[in-house]
Write a protein that holds these residues in place. Structure first.
Motif, short mmCIF file in Angstrom:
data_model
loop_
_atom_site.label_atom_id
_atom_site.label_comp_id
_atom_site.label_asym_id
_atom_site.label_seq_id
_atom_site.Cartn_x
_atom_site.Cartn_y
_atom_site.Cartn_z
N VAL A 110 0.84 -1.20 0.00
CA VAL A 110 0.00 0.00 0.00
C VAL A 110 0.88 1.25 0.00
O VAL A 110 1.93 1.29 0.64
N ARG A 111 0.44 2.26 -0.72
CA ARG A 111 1.13 3.55 -0.76
C ARG A 111 0.09 4.67 -0.65
O ARG A 111 -1.05 4.53 -1.07
N GLY A 112 0.50 5.81 -0.09
CA GLY A 112 -0.31 7.01 -0.11
C GLY A 112 -1.61 6.93 0.66
O GLY A 112 -2.61 7.54 0.26
N THR A 113 -1.62 6.20 1.77
CA THR A 113 -2.84 6.10 2.57
C THR A 113 -2.51 6.37 4.04
O THR A 113 -1.35 6.37 4.45
N ARG A 114 -3.55 6.58 4.81
CA ARG A 114 -3.42 6.73 6.26
C ARG A 114 -4.55 5.96 6.93
O ARG A 114 -5.62 5.76 6.35
N LEU A 115 -4.30 5.52 8.16
CA LEU A 115 -5.34 4.85 8.92
C LEU A 115 -6.37 5.85 9.44
O LEU A 115 -6.04 7.01 9.72
N ILE A 116 -7.60 5.39 9.56
CA ILE A 116 -8.68 6.20 10.14
C ILE A 116 -8.89 5.68 11.56
O ILE A 116 -9.51 4.62 11.76
N GLY B 126 -16.08 -1.06 8.58
CA GLY B 126 -15.94 -0.62 7.20
C GLY B 126 -14.55 -0.10 6.90
O GLY B 126 -13.61 -0.30 7.68
N PRO B 127 -14.37 0.59 5.77
CA PRO B 127 -13.04 1.06 5.37
C PRO B 127 -12.35 1.85 6.48
O PRO B 127 -12.94 2.77 7.06
N ASN B 128 -11.11 1.46 6.78
CA ASN B 128 -10.36 2.12 7.85
C ASN B 128 -9.06 2.74 7.36
O ASN B 128 -8.19 3.08 8.14
N CYS C 289 -6.72 13.01 -0.66
CA CYS C 289 -8.07 13.59 -0.68
C CYS C 289 -8.97 13.11 0.45
O CYS C 289 -10.13 13.52 0.53
N ASP C 290 -8.46 12.24 1.32
CA ASP C 290 -9.20 11.74 2.49
C ASP C 290 -10.37 10.83 2.14
O ASP C 290 -11.19 10.52 3.01
N LEU C 291 -10.47 10.35 0.92
CA LEU C 291 -11.53 9.41 0.57
C LEU C 291 -11.22 8.05 1.20
O LEU C 291 -10.12 7.52 1.03
N PRO C 292 -12.16 7.44 1.94
CA PRO C 292 -11.94 6.08 2.44
C PRO C 292 -11.79 5.12 1.26
O PRO C 292 -12.68 5.03 0.41
N VAL C 293 -10.66 4.41 1.22
CA VAL C 293 -10.36 3.61 0.03
C VAL C 293 -10.12 2.13 0.31
O VAL C 293 -10.13 1.32 -0.63
N ALA D 67 -4.25 -8.57 5.64
CA ALA D 67 -4.49 -8.15 4.25
C ALA D 67 -5.05 -6.75 4.23
O ALA D 67 -5.52 -6.22 5.25
N VAL D 68 -5.01 -6.14 3.06
CA VAL D 68 -5.70 -4.88 2.80
C VAL D 68 -6.66 -5.13 1.65
O VAL D 68 -6.28 -5.67 0.61
N ARG D 69 -7.91 -4.74 1.87
CA ARG D 69 -8.95 -4.90 0.85
C ARG D 69 -9.27 -3.52 0.27
O ARG D 69 -9.81 -2.66 0.96
N LEU D 70 -8.93 -3.34 -1.00
CA LEU D 70 -9.19 -2.08 -1.68
C LEU D 70 -10.65 -2.05 -2.13
O LEU D 70 -11.11 -2.95 -2.84
#
Length: 364
Positions: A90-96, A112-114, A120-124, A136-139
């Protein structure tokens, strides 16, 4: 890339088949490793995560349209088609932080998405790394778009290449648990991958049995399957015969009713025979498990000198097999069986109902 701003969210990835243990919940407090190999992704065709609907809220026609042919406790109303990747890709993301969920020792994705796009702060995406779950990470398919990358998609290996170069999955492995006062702990166990693979294959074996007894090859294959088959199917003749078949193996004879065959790790397709055996019922096994079954690797002692550090898991002499009989993974078995149209048969429906009512606990 992010559907909101176009930012890149992963390293270049190549598509592979989704592992059969992707939805496995293993043990209590176990530290399972990363689900996907670095540099790969797999698409989960089924919905995952909340919101959920109970079975009595779902119209039978809707359930069948979703490929569910028998009652389940609840069904996810999440969006199907998530891309599943390794957390390190994963790149360019942050945890919520507020989306931690009801996790015990990590993140379980229950809220849900975390993970959000840094730009842009969109949950991805949803990161999962709680105890007893594969990391795992689920996109999210509605928040992330796949774009082609030159050189990221190599041609699938041939069956001949896989038979020679494929990596075997050992049936036993150390399972880590969350550490106490003395630090991390391990115990020697049947492989979680094998238990999930057996649960998946056992559902297919029952369908292939047509309600008749089934014999599998002696040795490790029998240790994995025969006890459950004998308990779930009626005794006595006639018996259907299952054999291991696949690339590099002798052609199965025409008397084989069921073939235990490998699944291509890149395409997800089962190996299929030609000739008289082409009419046999195929039962899928992950390639690494199948390779070990057709060519078991002995645990040979390795000479060593010096002392092993106290925090290193000892392997001299080779560890003994686990102190319990093999058990297929119940969740994987049920997940697979309810998706088989044949489960509408009364005898298979009874087996499914007995999972929560009368099936001996040591089978699963």
């Amino acid at each position: 890339m992010c559907a909101g701003c176009g930012a890149e969210l992963t390293t270049p990835l190549s598509q592979v088949a989704l592992p059969v243990h992707a939805r496995q919940t293993y043990g209590n407090g176990a530290q399972l490793p990363v689900l996907m190999e670095s540099g790969t992704f797999a698409v989960d065709p089924d919905p995952w995560g909340g919101p959920w609907r109970m079975w009595d809220e779902i119209d039978p026609g809707e359930a069948e349209a979703r490929g569910i042919h028998a009652p389940v406790h609840a069904l996810s109303d999440g969006t199907p088609g998530a891309s599943v990747i390794a957390p390190g890709d994963v790149r360019g993301t942050r945890l919520i932080p507020e989306k931690r969920g009801g996790a015990c020792c990590g993140l379980d994705g229950a809220d849900g998405p975390n993970m959000a796009c840094e730009a842009c702060d969109l949950p991805v995406a949803t990161r999962v790394d709680d105890c007893s779950l594969w990391q795992a990470v689920r996109l999210s398919p509605d928040a992330v778009h796949r774009v082609p990358v030159d050189g990221a998609h190599a041609a699938p290996l041939s069956w001949t290449e896989l038979a020679k170069k494929g990596e075997k999955t050992p049936p036993f492995e150390p399972v880590a648990t969350w550490g106490g006062r003395l630090g991390p702990d391990h115990y020697w166990s049947w492989s979680p991958r094998w238990e999930a693979a057996a649960g998946h294959a056992l559902a297919h074996l029952l369908v292939a049995s047509r309600g008749q007894p089934v014999n599998v090859p002696d040795g490790l294959t029998a240790a994995v399957f025969q006890r459950a088959l004998d308990a779930l199917l009626p005794a006595g003749p006639p018996k259907r015969r299952a054999v291991l078949a696949g690339p590099g193996q002798p052609s199965p004879d025409a008397g084989a009713d069921i073939l235990l065959v490998p699944v291509h790790p890149q395409t997800g397709r089962m190996w299929a025979p030609a000739g008289p055996a082409a009419t046999a019922h195929l039962v899928p096994l992950p390639l690494g498990v199948w390779l070990w079954l057709v060519s078991p690797q002995p645990c040979l002692p390795v000479p060593a000198s010096g002392r092993i550090p106290r925090d290193v898991l000892r392997d001299d002499p080779p560890p003994l097999p686990p102190g319990r009989l093999f058990r297929a993974d119940r969740g994987t078995f049920q997940h697979t069986l309810v998706r088989q149209p044949a489960v509408r048969s009364p005898w298979l429906r009874t087996i499914l109902e007995n999972l929560t009512q009368g099936t001996p606990a040591d089978l699963f």
